[in-house]
Design an enzyme around this catalytic site. Structure first.
Site, mmCIF file in Angstrom:
data_model
loop_
_atom_site.group_PDB
_atom_site.id
_atom_site.type_symbol
_atom_site.label_atom_id
_atom_site.label_comp_id
_atom_site.label_asym_id
_atom_site.label_seq_id
_atom_site.Cartn_x
_atom_site.Cartn_y
_atom_site.Cartn_z
ATOM 1 N N SER A 1 0.868 -1.186 0.000
ATOM 2 C CA SER A 1 0.000 0.000 0.000
ATOM 3 C C SER A 1 0.897 1.226 0.000
ATOM 4 O O SER A 1 2.041 1.167 0.474
ATOM 5 C CB SER A 1 -0.854 -0.004 1.271
ATOM 6 O OG SER A 1 -1.467 1.254 1.461
ATOM 7 N N TYR B 1 -1.323 -1.570 10.368
ATOM 8 C CA TYR B 1 -1.480 -1.724 8.919
ATOM 9 C C TYR B 1 -0.220 -1.234 8.197
ATOM 10 O O TYR B 1 0.340 -1.936 7.342
ATOM 11 C CB TYR B 1 -2.703 -0.927 8.443
ATOM 12 C CG TYR B 1 -3.047 -1.094 6.976
ATOM 13 C CD1 TYR B 1 -3.941 -2.087 6.562
ATOM 14 C CD2 TYR B 1 -2.499 -0.269 5.990
ATOM 15 C CE1 TYR B 1 -4.264 -2.247 5.214
ATOM 16 C CE2 TYR B 1 -2.818 -0.423 4.657
ATOM 17 C CZ TYR B 1 -3.706 -1.407 4.269
ATOM 18 O OH TYR B 1 -4.018 -1.562 2.932
HETATM 19 P P1 NAD Z 1 -11.432 -5.963 0.236
HETATM 20 O O1 NAD Z 1 -11.786 -5.916 1.699
HETATM 21 O O2 NAD Z 1 -12.338 -5.330 -0.737
HETATM 22 O O3 NAD Z 1 -11.190 -7.484 -0.189
HETATM 23 C C1 NAD Z 1 -10.345 -8.294 0.594
HETATM 24 C C2 NAD Z 1 -10.708 -9.748 0.359
HETATM 25 O O4 NAD Z 1 -9.855 -10.528 1.211
HETATM 26 C C3 NAD Z 1 -12.143 -10.072 0.780
HETATM 27 O O5 NAD Z 1 -12.778 -10.887 -0.181
HETATM 28 C C4 NAD Z 1 -11.985 -10.805 2.115
HETATM 29 O O6 NAD Z 1 -13.028 -11.760 2.350
HETATM 30 C C5 NAD Z 1 -10.642 -11.482 1.918
HETATM 31 N N1 NAD Z 1 -9.984 -11.799 3.188
HETATM 32 C C6 NAD Z 1 -9.892 -11.041 4.303
HETATM 33 N N2 NAD Z 1 -9.247 -11.703 5.275
HETATM 34 C C7 NAD Z 1 -8.902 -12.914 4.754
HETATM 35 C C8 NAD Z 1 -8.218 -14.051 5.270
HETATM 36 N N3 NAD Z 1 -7.757 -14.071 6.540
HETATM 37 N N4 NAD Z 1 -8.020 -15.115 4.468
HETATM 38 C C9 NAD Z 1 -8.489 -15.101 3.205
HETATM 39 N N5 NAD Z 1 -9.183 -14.069 2.661
HETATM 40 C C10 NAD Z 1 -9.372 -12.984 3.427
HETATM 41 O O7 NAD Z 1 -9.957 -5.330 0.182
HETATM 42 P P2 NAD Z 1 -9.251 -4.518 -1.004
HETATM 43 O O8 NAD Z 1 -9.475 -3.070 -0.748
HETATM 44 O O9 NAD Z 1 -9.596 -5.089 -2.301
HETATM 45 O O10 NAD Z 1 -7.708 -4.797 -0.665
HETATM 46 C C11 NAD Z 1 -6.973 -5.799 -1.319
HETATM 47 C C12 NAD Z 1 -5.492 -5.610 -1.027
HETATM 48 O O11 NAD Z 1 -5.066 -4.327 -1.499
HETATM 49 C C13 NAD Z 1 -5.165 -5.631 0.468
HETATM 50 O O12 NAD Z 1 -3.888 -6.212 0.644
HETATM 51 C C14 NAD Z 1 -5.133 -4.165 0.839
HETATM 52 O O13 NAD Z 1 -4.377 -3.909 1.983
HETATM 53 C C15 NAD Z 1 -4.501 -3.590 -0.434
HETATM 54 N N6 NAD Z 1 -4.787 -2.161 -0.641
HETATM 55 C C16 NAD Z 1 -6.057 -1.719 -0.908
HETATM 56 C C17 NAD Z 1 -6.260 -0.364 -1.136
HETATM 57 C C18 NAD Z 1 -7.624 0.189 -1.468
HETATM 58 O O14 NAD Z 1 -7.778 1.421 -1.513
HETATM 59 N N7 NAD Z 1 -8.614 -0.643 -1.737
HETATM 60 C C19 NAD Z 1 -5.191 0.528 -1.060
HETATM 61 C C20 NAD Z 1 -3.923 0.039 -0.771
HETATM 62 C C21 NAD Z 1 -3.725 -1.305 -0.574
#
Ligand code: NAD
Length: 266
Positions: free
Chosen positions: A153, A166
């Protein structure tokens, strides 16, 4: 005298015949990456803690055996082992691993009231999970000359208050990535994508979908003129999983519409 190779159009299916395991692949950015891989000709095994979301993906994609789902908790070693074994047995090979699953909410509250259990939960789901998945998949990835893509991130580089667990986990993933790139090469390449603001409300399971609440100001504060989408991240992930990035390893790719490059003065 050797001559340069002729002009060639880009490969429209750079992942044809390749198998990619994607954690947290049933919703959000992970689902976007899974769709990117399928669109590029690859097959996916998505692992997710949310079974309803995983089954909804298979029903909506309707791509037959190219996509499979398995319930997964990335913080549990046994669950990770079964997930990777399932991928190897089902498809007979593993060419790519995307470590995407995480507790995506960075707000953990003030440090003074953060419990050790909450800190450890962030570390287990957001950081140790990457070790568990890489360790389990490495032998198969080595056989195929594979590629690992981790999700960190921009919060590995910049912060708001009350986000220590985080940010720490994401910073750890960036360091883990360059260390593993040295250990796993030359057979396996390892890179990390650091997304900025990527709204995922429309990418949740059917019952949870809603339009993202984004104002014109939210978009305009990005030098690129808008917030990100899961497909912005997916395009980069497909490149990093494919042979087109054969000379790229150990790198952190910030993809955030230019936000970390923006100087802000009051
Ligand atoms: P999200 O919450 O939309 O989706 C995450 C998915 O992971 C969900 O389907 C959830 O059920 C699954 N999950 C959660 N815990 C789990 C576990 N213990 N085992 C297996 N599956 C699990 O999240 P997102 O926003 O799509 O984020 C995805 C990745 O991108 C993450 O690593 C997040 O930190 C990173 N990220 C997201 C953003 C953003 O703005 N969306 C920004 C920077 C980084």
């Amino acid at each position: 005298m050797p001559t340069p190779p002729p002009i060639q159009p880009p490969d429209p299916l750079p992942l044809k015949g390749r198998v990619v395991l994607i954690t947290g692949g049933a919703q959000g950015i992970g689902r976007g990456i899974a769709q990117g891989v399928l669109g590029a000709g690859g097959s996916v095994l998505i692992g997710d803690a949310d079974v309803e979301a995983g089954e909804a993906c298979l029903a909506e994609w309707n791509v037959g055996e190219a996509a499979r789902f398995r319930e997964l908790d990335v913080s549990k070693e046994t669950s990770v082992r079964r997930f990777v074994e399932h991928g190897t047995k089902t498809f007979g090979r593993v060419d790519g691993l995307v470590n995407n699953a995480a507790i995506a909410d960075p707000d953990a509250g003030p440090l003074e009231s953060l419990s050790l259990a909450d800190w450890n939960r962030y570390m287990a789901v957001n950081l140790t999970s990457v070790l568990l998945c890489c360790r389990q998949a490495l032998p198969s990835l080595r056989e195929c000359g594979g590629s690992v893509v981790n999700l960190a991130s921009t919060r590995a580089l910049m912060s708001e208050a009350d986000t220590e667990p985080y940010a720490t986990a994401k910073g750890g993933i960036v360091a883990f990535t360059h260390a593993l790139a040295m250990s796993a090469g030359p057979e396996v390449r390892v890179n990390v994508i650091s997304p900025g603001w990527v709204p995922t409300e429309q990418w949740q399971k059917p019952g949870d979908r809603k339009p993202p609440k984004l104002t014109r100001k939210d978009h305009a504060q990005h030098p690129a003129g808008r917030a990100g989408t899961p497909m912005d991240i997916a395009h980069l992930a497909v490149y990093l999983l494919s042979e087109q990035s054969a000379f790229v390893t150990g790198q952190n790719f910030v993809i955030d519409g230019g936000m970390v490059r923006k100087m802000v003065y009051a």
